[in-house]
Design an enzyme around this catalytic site. Sequence first.
Site, PDB file in Angstrom:
ATOM      1  N   SER A 253       0.847  -1.194   0.000  1.00  0.00           N
ATOM      2  CA  SER A 253       0.000   0.000   0.000  1.00  0.00           C
ATOM      3  C   SER A 253       0.880   1.240   0.000  1.00  0.00           C
ATOM      4  CB  SER A 253      -0.898  -0.003   1.238  1.00  0.00           C
ATOM      5  OG  SER A 253      -0.101   0.237   2.379  1.00  0.00           O
ATOM      6  N   LYS A 254       0.220   2.366  -0.043  1.00  0.00           N
ATOM      7  CA  LYS A 254       0.890   3.679  -0.071  1.00  0.00           C
ATOM      8  C   LYS A 254       2.067   3.795   0.893  1.00  0.00           C
ATOM      9  CE  LYS A 254      -1.266   6.307  -2.989  1.00  0.00           C
ATOM     10  NZ  LYS A 254      -0.783   5.298  -3.954  1.00  0.00           N
TER      11      LYS A 254
END
Length: 477
Positions: A253-254
């Site tokens: 994820s980010k």
Amino acid sequence: MVRVRYAPSPTGFQHIGGVRTALYNYFFAKSQGGKFIVRVEDTDRERYSDEYLKDLYDTLEWLGIKSDEGPTVGGPFAPYIQSERLPMYQQAAHNLVKMGKAYYCFCSPERLEQVIAEQKAQKKDIQGYDRHCASLSEAEALERIKKGEKYVIRLRVPETGESSFDDLILGRIKRKNRDVPPDPILLKSDGYPTYHLANVVDDHDMQITHIMRAQEWIASTPLHILIYDAFGWTPPMYCHLPMVMGSDGLKLSKRHGSTSLREFKEQGYLKEALINYVTLVGWSYDDKTEFFSMEMLEKCFDIKKIHTSPAVFDYKKLDWFNGQYIRMKSSEELASLILPYMKKAGIQITREEINSYIPLIKERIKVLSDAPKMLSFFFSEPQYSEKESFLAKKQPIEEAVNMLRVAKEVAKGNEDIENSLSEYAKENAIKFNNVFMPLRVAITGSPISPPLGDILRLLPRETIVNRIEKALDYLNK
Ligand code: GLU
Ligand code: ZN
């Protein structure tokens, strides 16, 4: 005939994990002489956006993944966009009701909320819909529909028994039917199908033979099997792909870095590098081959070689691949690739002019967007931010100042600056770095730069002398 599909939901920009799913499906289809189908699962209208749909098409096109059937090319099972197929799902759901496998439910959202709240309070082990409408007679239900009451259609999940399927990667997977959420909705009150219904109906109608999708969908598969059973259809083969994780073992994820293809593309990752590396996240051909072109993968991709355990996305390894692919480019190609990044950074340079700079960066650049930074001192004056940065290891500042004075004199003459200074260093038994580090920082503003000799040969003498003077002023302040 193998028929596989990539079935993304346009609820976000194409995630690199989705890209991998698309690639695996595509390579599998090609390697089997089968068909690769793109299907847009856009039934979640709240999270849908045109921008995401466009991003899907752009992504596939940029990567060079051509679909045999899909929204952009059509095909025998068109339309390939679920929101354009609503009547088919409605028909299918009503058929299930007629077959006694599904039923109309008229419960209001308020009632359902209350049921769940009560179940929670009583800590019931099975929570969810209480099958309140399961025993309504068909006549009664049709009467209420006629009167205009809103309804959904729910699947009748058997309360006993189990459903199972064989996953090509994970083996046999079984689930007790009582562990499947009671009677999930197939058709919503607005006439839209849920993901489960649309997914199953389409995979059946489009004659999909293998479902290769992310492992996060595996929890839904027992329910899908029940839907196939209800229709009396044979499910396709399943192949749930290992999760793509960050280095900490959590889903990518980010927080780990870029995740969408467009971010990678903007930073200047080449498609060759992305395709090669992303394919290796969870798959390998043997324990030695690292470089794979699209053409090779279209031939040698083998579903049996997909790994069972979660795969870690290693950004450093991707950088390494990108560097390798950049160095495989001809200088001409690289110049064309880099030009837009220069323009974007506000550096006005022509296609011809950039050629002379390519040799300086080709061997060390990791991503294309590094180019303007690596070359910025050619186009604007360097800024000096601390005196220490001019110094070689353990170098006294007085010596650095001295070396710059020597360099300035050399630069005023006609000889090759690098050669002359190397001679000077040898004669005076001074370490090369003690001569060149102060000069490098004076010219480029940074202790890290492309080869200094090349830079000195490209910059006008006058600029070199001016910068050395500027650096001397700075150090003497
Ligand atoms: N629409 C689902 C997704 O966005 C597809 C799942 C599947 O491939 O069955 O990933
Ligand atoms: Zn109900």
